[in-house]
Design a protein around this motif. Structure first.
Motif, PDB file in Angstrom:
ATOM      1  N   THR A   1      31.461  53.535 105.642  1.00 23.41           N
ATOM      2  CA  THR A   1      30.056  53.621 106.027  1.00 23.41           C
ATOM      3  C   THR A   1      29.390  53.418 104.858  1.00 23.41           C
ATOM      4  OG1 THR A   1      30.535  54.735 108.143  1.00 23.41           O
ATOM      5  CG2 THR A   1      28.285  54.627 107.450  1.00 23.41           C
TER       6      THR A   1
ATOM      7  N   SER B   1      32.621  57.942 111.787  1.00 25.66           N
ATOM      8  CA  SER B   1      32.239  56.851 112.417  1.00 25.66           C
ATOM      9  C   SER B   1      33.254  56.625 113.519  1.00 25.66           C
ATOM     10  CB  SER B   1      32.563  55.675 111.362  1.00 25.66           C
ATOM     11  OG  SER B   1      31.597  55.714 110.187  1.00 25.66           O
TER      12      SER B   1
ATOM     13  N   ASP C   1      25.035  58.492 111.634  1.00 23.89           N
ATOM     14  CA  ASP C   1      26.417  58.648 110.972  1.00 23.89           C
ATOM     15  C   ASP C   1      26.383  58.231 109.519  1.00 23.89           C
ATOM     16  OD1 ASP C   1      28.962  58.206 110.243  1.00 23.89           O
ATOM     17  OD2 ASP C   1      29.287  56.447 111.129  1.00 23.89           O
ATOM     18  N   THR C   2      26.709  59.357 108.671  1.00 28.97           N
ATOM     19  CA  THR C   2      26.375  59.201 107.348  1.00 28.97           C
ATOM     20  C   THR C   2      27.815  58.909 106.459  1.00 28.97           C
ATOM     21  OG1 THR C   2      27.084  61.524 106.651  1.00 28.97           O
ATOM     22  CG2 THR C   2      24.669  61.046 107.488  1.00 28.97           C
TER      23      THR C   2
HETATM   24 MG   LIG Z   1      32.055  56.157 108.267  1.00 30.26          MG
END
Ligand SMILES: [Mg+2]
Ligand SMILES: Nc1nc2c(ncn2[C@@H]2O[C@H](COP(=O)(O)OP(=O)(O)OP(=O)(O)O)[C@@H](O)[C@H]2O)c(=O)[nH]1
Lengths: 196, 950
Positions: free
Chosen positions: A41, A23, A64-65
């Motif tokens: 996240t 992230s 973004d995982t």
């Molecule tokens: Mg993240």
């Protein structure tokens, strides 16, 4: 010069262990800032940013995982159809490097056929505590045809460069839907888990 | 004596006098505030502390600073240690003892980010004043008085030591008395708060009472609890003789004398040439060295300390003639008391007994036996209170007054609660008061030195000023007035809540109460138009708040010690009206059904030392979990969050598992039960069981997709326009709402907003989060409708700007207007094929449905204004149909007038048994932006099967 001033749009996914700085890298690239306490996240997050090359503009739709291993089940729906992937590890953690290798293998097996994969060793600013040698990662990347860079989301070292390199390497053929404004959504959640 | 009554000793009475006036009576209760700045380099020092500490819990280190923009628009690093101080202050406020002034809280300065105000209960009467007073009357403090005082001090000390605190600041100024002459130790928190004195620029502790080992280790940090015992010994000697024997204007001489008494020969090199000391004690020194370097002290070793000189010294003071002293004299003391003082003054800390042991000294046997509270550390204040009527909205002030008058009961608040009431009701602002009264200058922080400096010397205890450099202030030199022109004059106006007690700036509870009263009296003049006529605001009066607190006291007390099944429903009822922030954690725990004892039993039976599967993940997640929050970013906050999360994951090892996000849920409870890990754990467990059980399991994807689907359908039900729009831009809930539901919004909102939201969620049905989510969408509806999916995706997952109050009200309203069965699973396992509608519908099929299905019960119970559309063939309709249903051809291409009439009314569609037509028709209605569309699950078949008489 038939590609002149064309906008190409690519889907890019970030994968890697929790807290390696996925992230943070995206945030640095898209918004230009860095948070010391970037929160974890959950599920996935989406951001978009364009990169200008000499003659073309490349627009990244970035997924973004979540890094926690459990969220692994969700990952295929984000990397499905992605033309590019950044696999991130923390240069201070061998485990995260191991995990990155696993991600690369999974992408090679199950990702889009011509996916451009970049390997990013993040937190370069903390090189004093390095546990993964540059040479080792470099060699692995070469053997597997990956782009490789060591980055720091904190100091922004190599962050833009990484995305530019990916943009350069992406094939700008008519098949890449130039100029499409439609965001590609991932397919819906699987009904039941098959992995795990 | 019950603990309730004991508490009243330093409580506040509130009662109604004969003129129907609410009287807020105090018993000499005052609060003190310590304004000061902190060194900006604190965090470096706290790291040192980490490595020193032998606590084996997990430590987290940070390598960076937060930045904050100050008034002047300049980014300054946010002092991380202030967060640690916050965390420690929470520990202090959790401690209650009848011989301690209650620590209330620390209040961060709004103007200076490196400044904090310490607020605690205080009393104006102190031991030093008692000594002065007695001296004026030429009376001595009697042995009985000494006995009683030392017993009470010792009790307070052993309580502090038991709780791992060292007072370090014990002095005759810090020993206070309340109206009933009960001893109250004050200022005991400073040493702990300031990280063993490391974070303050002035040394903590009165030099005269500093133990030899503290002097020797001055440059290496911490004092141990036995230093307090030494200080007690010094103070007792002071009382007996009427002065302190080693007193001198030169601190170096004082240090020298103390070290000499402690048997250190090297201290002879200090200059000790003041009359009383030597003449009486025959300690002539060589006086050959006036300029002692600091190094000389640090060369001395604690293990060299011995009793040799002290014995001689104590023997020699016994020989003092009465005219030489202004006390009852050492020799006239009971031999046991003499022995007790000798014990306290053993120079070597290893040989000196600790406070616990001394409390068992036979000398105290008499006082101890007559002390009802000798072992029992007091419980939280739990006053008596009348119950409130069921319907609070109809209650008015007159009612309360009459009700209270009949009973003429009084009730008690703790100092924290008085402070809270003052802040809440009168919007009291300590910093504003300080500025108004000239204690603090309202200058922007750029002009301030980033140093921890007492704002005004007279605000802090001047006798605590002990500096090792040249700027040594004169100890006990009262003539030395602070003539610094920068020092503001202390203005004392009559109605100021502040007053200056020579050395310390205090809040006068009296004035707070007067202000509270005044605002009550001026209530009649309130502009009712401004109040908007809403009951909620009308209720926000002093009486209401006071009454609420009282009522909660009683209920929470009953909940813990009485019958929880009686009190819990009442707590829930009251919580619907309002939850005071002061008691939020306790109230939440009661709502969740947490039992204190069970919680402790479970929590402490969990093995937290063993390595767990999630430890590594916790370590990654905790240092980035709500780090803007003072408690959660503190070292203690990290430790406690880790322990509670770990306890949860160990406890649920078989069925549950940790998903990222649970950290945020847990953090919310840790904040409210800081220093009460077992309660935080039990609350977390109960919360997860109620709202999140299906999600915190290894395989939660079917549960998650089900939730996403129900949410999506309910969104169409209430806002088809938004839903259709999101659908066209392919903006599925999976993309943004997973963190919402997996953390009940705890991951996406700041803690204060979570509090407001959860106040409602905890009281509501477990389906309420759906409606909260819908209200969020509706709040951002304009934005969603006018932007593309890309922007939506950027904004929606984190919606910190949410107006939670509006959202909560809206969600409850939506919930009340939604058929219950929409959120319930309608499938029954292994159903008879005839009851086809009760079989599980594959989720893939249901995903095509933009609307919720409702069950026959909701149709039957439905309110009269809903429209029932029967879309079967006219023939079937004629045969039998549901009363008041309208037959409609589903193959519509545009909105017909009949349909138009259904707009904004609940629409229930009855479809033929194939279902397909119903789905299509309902979807069409949603596309046409019809609100409240639902399909009767099972259509006509379910009506007939239910035995409904058509
Ligand atoms: Mg993240
Ligand atoms: N020093 C340093 N810290 C970094 C860097 N990148 C990220 N961090 C820190 O590492 C922590 C984790 O970063 P994130 O970006 O949240 O990591 P993530 O990979 O997205 O984590 P998940 O969302 O849990 O998968 C944060 O506290 C960041 O501040 C970097 O380049 N240098």
């Amino acid at each position: 010069m038939n590609n002149n001033n064309k906008i190409f749009q690519f889907k890019l996914v970030l994968l890697g262990e929790a807290a390696v700085g996925k992230s943070s890298l995206v945030l640095r690239f898209v918004r230009g800032h860095f948070l010391d306490y970037q929160e974890s996240t959950i599920g996935a997050a989406f951001l978009a940013q364009t990169v200008c090359l000499n003659d073309t503009t490349v627009k990244f739709e970035i997924w973004d995982t979540a890094g926690q291993e459990r969220y692994h089940t969700l990952a295929p729906m984000y990397y499905r159809g992605a033309q590019a992937a950044i696999v991130v590890y923390d240069i201070r953690s061998e485990d995260s490097f191991e995990r990155a290798i696993k991600w690369v293998k999974e992408l090679q097996r199950q990702g889009s056929p011509n996916i451009v994969i970049a390997l990013a060793g993040n937190k370069l600013d903390l090189a004093a505590k390095r546990r993964v040698e540059t040479a080792e990662a470099q060699q692995y990347a070469e053997e597997n045809g990956l782009l490789f860079m060591e980055t720091s989301a904190k100091t922004s070292q190599n962050v833009n460069e990484l995305f530019v390199e990916i943009a350069k390497k992406l094939p700008k053929t008519p098949t890449t839907r130039p100029g499409s404004a439609q965001t590609q959504s991932p397919p819906p959640l699987p009904t039941s888990t098959t992995i795990l | 004596m019950s603990s309730k009554e004991t508490f009243r000793k330093y409580g506040i009475e509130i009662y109604i006098d004969s003129n129907d006036k609410v009287i807020l009576n105090h018993k000499d209760l005052k609060l003190s505030i310590h304004p000061f700045f902190f060194k900006i380099t604190l965090s470096l020092q706290s790291k040192k502390y980490i490595s020193n500490s032998n606590n084996n819990s997990k430590k987290y280190q940070r390598d960076t600073h937060n930045l904050i923009i100050d008034d002047a628009g300049i980014a300054v690093p946010l002092n991380q240690s202030i967060f640690d101080i916050f965390a420690r202050s929470r520990y202090l406020s959790s401690l209650e003892h009848e011989n301690l002034t209650q620590f209330i809280q620390v209040e961060p300065s709004k103007k200076h980010h490196d400044q904090i105000y310490i607020i605690s209960e205080d009393y104006s009467n102190s031991l030093s004043k008692l000594i002065e007073k007695q001296a004026k009357l030429s009376k001595f403090i009697t042995q009985d008085e000494i006995t009683s005082i030392s017993y009470q001090i010792l009790k307070a000390l052993s309580f502090l030591h038991y709780n791992k605190l060292t007072h370090r600041n014990l002095s005759i100024e810090n020993i206070k008395f309340d109206k009933n002459n009960i001893v109250k130790l004050s200022n005991y928190g400073l040493y702990y708060l300031s990280n063993n004195g490391e974070n303050v620029s002035f040394p903590i502790g009165n030099l005269l009472y500093l133990s030899p080992e503290s002097i020797l280790t001055e440059h290496k940090g911490s004092s141990n609890p036995k230093s307090d015992v030494w200080a007690l010994g010094c103070i007792l000697l002071h009382l007996v003789l009427g002065f302190c024997l080693w007193q001198d204007n030169n601190p170096k001489i004082v240090i020298s004398r103390i070290l000499h008494l402690s048997g250190l020969e090297t201290s002879q090199q200090f200059n000790c040439d003041t009359n009383t000391f030597e003449e009486n004690l025959e300690f002539k020194d060589n006086s050959n060295n006036n300029n002692v370097e600091e190094g000389d002290i640090s060369n001395l070793k604690i293990n060299q300390l011995n009793n040799k000189n002290m014995i001689k010294f104590l023997d020699s003071i016994g020989k003092f003639k009465q005219e030489e002293i202004s006390g009852i004299g050492f020799q006239s003391l009971d031999s046991q008391l003499q022995e007790f003082i000798r014990y306290c003054l053993i120079p070597n800390p290893i040989d000196r007994p600790d406070s616990e042991t001394l409390l068992d000294h036979p000398f105290f046997k008499g006082v101890k036996d007559s002390d009802p509270t000798r072992d029992q550390w007091l419980l939280k204040p739990m006053g008596k209170c009348e119950s409130l009527p069921d319907d609070l909205t109809s209650l008015n002030i007159q009612d309360i007054l009459t009700r209270d008058k009949i009973k003429s009961h009084y009730d008690i608040f703790s100092p924290s609660e008085i402070y809270y009431l003052w802040k809440e009701i009168l919007h009291g602002d300590i910093e504003k008061e300080l500025v108004l009264q000239g204690f603090v200058k309202p200058s922007p922080s750029v002009h301030k030195l980033p140093l921890f400096v007492p704002v005004k010397r007279s605000l802090t205890d001047s006798s605590t000023n002990l500096l090792s450099d040249n700027n040594i202030p004169q100890i006990n030199n009262n003539n030395n007035e602070d003539n610094n022109i920068d020092t503001p004059n202390i203005i004392k106006s009559k109605d100021s809540i502040l007053y200056n007690n020579d050395q310390i700036c205090m809040i006068n509870i009296d004035q707070i109460l007067v202000k509270l009263e005044k605002s009550y009296q001026s209530k009649e003049q309130l502009n009712y138009e401004q109040l908007n006529g809403t009951t909620k605001i009308q209720m926000e009066t002093i009486e209401m708040k006071i009454l609420l607190l009282k009522e909660y006291h009683k209920l929470l007390y009953d909940y813990q010690y009485g019958d929880p099944t009686q009190s819990q429903p009442q707590i829930i009822r009251l919580a619907r009206y309002s939850i005071p922030s002061l008691l939020r954690g306790e109230i939440w725990a009661a709502i969740l059904g947490v039992n204190d004892n069970d919680a402790k039993q479970i929590f402490y039976s969990i093995n937290l030392d063993q390595k767990g599967p999630n430890d590594k993940q916790f370590e990654l997640d905790i240092p980035r979990c709500h780090q803007y929050h003072p408690i959660l970013s503190s070292e203690q906050g990290h430790i406690q969050l880790f322990r509670v999360l770990k306890a949860w994951s160990v406890y649920n090892i078989e069925y549950g598992c940790y998903w990222q996000g649970l950290d945020s849920v847990c953090a919310t409870f840790v904040v409210h039960h800081f220093y009460n890990e077992s309660k935080a754990f039990a609350s977390l467990k109960a919360f997860v069981d109620k709202y999140l059980k299906i999600l915190y399991v290894p395989n939660n994807f079917s549960a998650l997709s089900e939730i996403m689907l129900v949410y999506k359908q309910l969104l169409s039900y209430h806002d088809p326009e938004v839903s259709v729009h999101l659908n066209t831009i392919q903006f599925e809930p999976d993309l943004y709402a997973i963190p919402w539901f997996i953390t009940i919004f705890a991951h996406i909102l700041p803690i204060d907003k979570i509090e407001t939201l959860w106040d409602t969620i905890l009281l509501g049905p477990s389906s309420l989060p759906y409606f909260i989510a819908i209200s969020i969408m509706i709040q951002f509806r304009q934005f969603i409708l006018t932007t593309n999916s890309e922007t939506c995706l950027k904004i929606l997952p984190k919606i910190t700007s949410l107006d939670v109050d509006v959202c909560v009200r809206d969600a409850l309203d939506k919930f009340n207007h939604t058929p219950l069965s929409t959120t319930l699973s309608k499938s029954v396992p292994n159903t008879d094929p005839e009851l086809w509608w009760m079989q599980e519908i594959p989720i893939e099929k249901r995903k095509r449905e933009l609307f919720p299905r409702i069950s026959i019960q909701d149709l039957v119970n439905n309110q009269s204004n809903s429209k029932i559309l029967d879309i079967r063939s006219p023939e079937s309709y004629k045969q039998s149909h549901y009363p008041q249903s309208i037959n409609i051809n589903p193959k519509q291409t545009k909105v017909t007038p009949i349909l138009e009439q259904c707009r904004n009314k609940p629409i229930i569609v009855i479809a033929p048994s194939t279902d397909e037509e119903g789905i299509e028709f309902c979807n069409q209605l949603v596309q046409w932006k019809f609100k409240f569309v639902s399909l009767l699950n099972g259509g006509m078949d379910s009506i007939q099967h239910s035995g409904f008489d058509l």
